[in-house]
Design an enzyme around this catalytic site. Structure first.
Site, short mmCIF file in Angstrom:
data_model
loop_
_atom_site.label_atom_id
_atom_site.label_comp_id
_atom_site.label_asym_id
_atom_site.label_seq_id
_atom_site.Cartn_x
_atom_site.Cartn_y
_atom_site.Cartn_z
N CYS A 1 0.81 -1.22 0.00
CA CYS A 1 0.00 0.00 0.00
C CYS A 1 0.84 1.27 0.00
O CYS A 1 0.32 2.37 -0.18
CB CYS A 1 -0.95 0.01 1.20
SG CYS A 1 -0.12 -0.04 2.80
N HIS B 1 -1.67 11.40 15.93
CA HIS B 1 -2.31 10.64 14.86
C HIS B 1 -1.25 9.76 14.21
O HIS B 1 -0.17 10.24 13.84
CB HIS B 1 -2.91 11.58 13.82
CG HIS B 1 -3.39 10.86 12.59
ND1 HIS B 1 -4.53 10.09 12.57
CD2 HIS B 1 -2.85 10.79 11.34
CE1 HIS B 1 -4.68 9.58 11.36
NE2 HIS B 1 -3.69 9.99 10.59
N HIS C 1 -4.38 4.35 10.36
CA HIS C 1 -5.64 3.64 10.49
C HIS C 1 -5.38 2.14 10.60
O HIS C 1 -4.31 1.66 10.21
CB HIS C 1 -6.55 3.93 9.30
CG HIS C 1 -6.98 5.35 9.20
ND1 HIS C 1 -6.19 6.32 8.60
CD2 HIS C 1 -8.10 5.99 9.64
CE1 HIS C 1 -6.81 7.49 8.67
NE2 HIS C 1 -7.96 7.32 9.28
N ASP D 1 -8.01 -6.30 6.89
CA ASP D 1 -7.61 -7.06 5.70
C ASP D 1 -6.16 -7.53 5.80
O ASP D 1 -5.50 -7.77 4.79
CB ASP D 1 -7.81 -6.23 4.44
CG ASP D 1 -7.03 -4.91 4.47
OD1 ASP D 1 -6.28 -4.67 5.44
OD2 ASP D 1 -7.17 -4.12 3.52
N ARG E 1 -4.38 -4.96 9.71
CA ARG E 1 -3.33 -4.18 9.06
C ARG E 1 -3.30 -2.79 9.66
O ARG E 1 -4.20 -1.98 9.42
CB ARG E 1 -3.57 -4.09 7.54
CG ARG E 1 -2.63 -3.11 6.82
CD ARG E 1 -2.76 -3.22 5.31
NE ARG E 1 -4.10 -2.94 4.83
CZ ARG E 1 -4.49 -1.74 4.35
NH1 ARG E 1 -3.65 -0.72 4.31
NH2 ARG E 1 -5.73 -1.57 3.92
N CYS F 1 -2.00 0.46 9.25
CA CYS F 1 -1.42 1.25 8.16
C CYS F 1 -0.97 2.58 8.75
O CYS F 1 -1.81 3.43 9.08
CB CYS F 1 -2.47 1.43 7.08
SG CYS F 1 -1.88 2.29 5.62
#
Length: 322
Positions: free
Chosen positions: A241, A278, A281, A285, A293, A295
């Site tokens: 990704c 932050h 996310h 999957d 995951r 990410c």
């Protein structure tokens, strides 16, 4: 420093109000071998939950931790304990009132007593609280394990547990007193533009541009703002990704989740507990065994290589790579 695991484990016993909330902060830490919820410090044999809460047995709700002092020293357990409680409240903790919810450190030897007293004095002198520290330091007494229903309650009833932590006032108190709020301008001086945009404004770096998306070194990834340990290279994988992806955090407790409805999507945002940065996310999957995951933006992280862990104060994580 020699980090060879000790052949002699120790016990640490802490009363911090409702024992449901005193397990997860100590879980998944290197050197922690077990955590039991129970009752201690009272005058009744084999007390039940109802007797402790409503019968005046004198017991405290407490957790007893079995730990390796070589891997995770007692002073670090003390630091974590203080960060879970209101040490100025003599009548209970948050919405839970009564003697069973009082706070105390129960020491098991003279070394623990000395370190507990030193840590209490340091907290008093820090000025973090504007009232006196009333948490007692007491000799360890017989510990009675609580009923099976109460063991690892946060795993058995996760939704109710989360509502309870929030509804009781504990979560807000910890966030207010123990997060690391800093002057935004000071943070801005320490971070580059993209690091600040990601961590402070919930921004997102462009895929395949971050420092760590294809990084393969052995070590841990810490919060760029606070230095809190977040992820391990052992749990990192290439999700294709363009962002660093992990199957799990080092500790679930270090990650806060929040529903994110921005950009016409419904996603689960992940933030660091200590600095409220932050991070990115989490999606469902990912590969097994977690199916998750995480990410994460490279800009929210700093990598600490395996060979630098000891020197940078993260020596307890060396055992992950042995």
């Amino acid at each position: 420093m020699n980090r060879t695991p000790s052949t002699e484990l120790e016990l640490a016993t802490f009363a911090g109000g409702c024992f449901w909330c005193m397990v997860s902060p100590f879980e998944q830490l290197p050197g922690i071998h077990g955590i039991i919820s129970g009752y201690t410090g009272g005058h009744t044999e084999n007390p039940t939950y109802e007797q402790v809460c409503y019968g005046g047995t004198g017991h405290y709700e407490a957790v007893q931790i079995t730990f390796d002092p070589v891997i995770f020293p007692y002073r670090k357990l003390l630091d974590l304990f203080w960060q879970q409680i209101d040490p100025t409240d003599a009548g209970g903790q948050f919405h839970d009132r009564g003697e069973s919810y009082r706070t105390a450190i129960f020491y098991h030897n003279e070394g623990q007593q000395k370190e507990a007293e030193q840590s209490k004095t340091a907290l008093e002198e820090s000025g973090r609280f504007d009232k006196s520290i009333v948490t007692q330091i007491l000799p360890a007494a017989r510990f009675h394990p609580a009923e099976d229903y109460h063991q690892e309650y946060h795993k058995k009833k996760p939704a109710h547990y989360k509502r309870y932590r929030i509804g009781s006032g504990r979560e807000d108190f910890i966030s207010h007193h123990w997060s690391k709020p800093e002057n935004p301008e000071e943070i801005k001086q320490r971070l580059n533009k993209i690091q600040y945009e990601v961590t402070q404004n919930s921004g997102t770096e462009r895929p395949f541009t971050g420092q760590y998306w294809d990084h393969t070194g052995e070590g841990i990834y810490v919060d760029i703002v606070s230095g809190e340990p977040l992820f391990s290279s052992r749990d990192k994988y290439d999700a294709g990704c363009g962002w660093p992806s992990f199957t799990r955090p080092l500790r679930e407790y270090s990650i806060k989740e929040k529903i994110d409805t921005s950009h016409f999507m419904v996603r689960t945002e992940v933030r660091s507990r200590e600095a409220n940065s932050h991070l990115g996310h989490v999606f469902d999957d990912g590969p097994q065994p977690t199916g998750l995951r995480y990410c994460i933006n490279s800009a929210a992280l700093r990598f600490v290589a395996k060979e630098d862990l000891e020197n940078e104060g993260y020596g307890e994580y060396l055992q992950l790579f042995e």
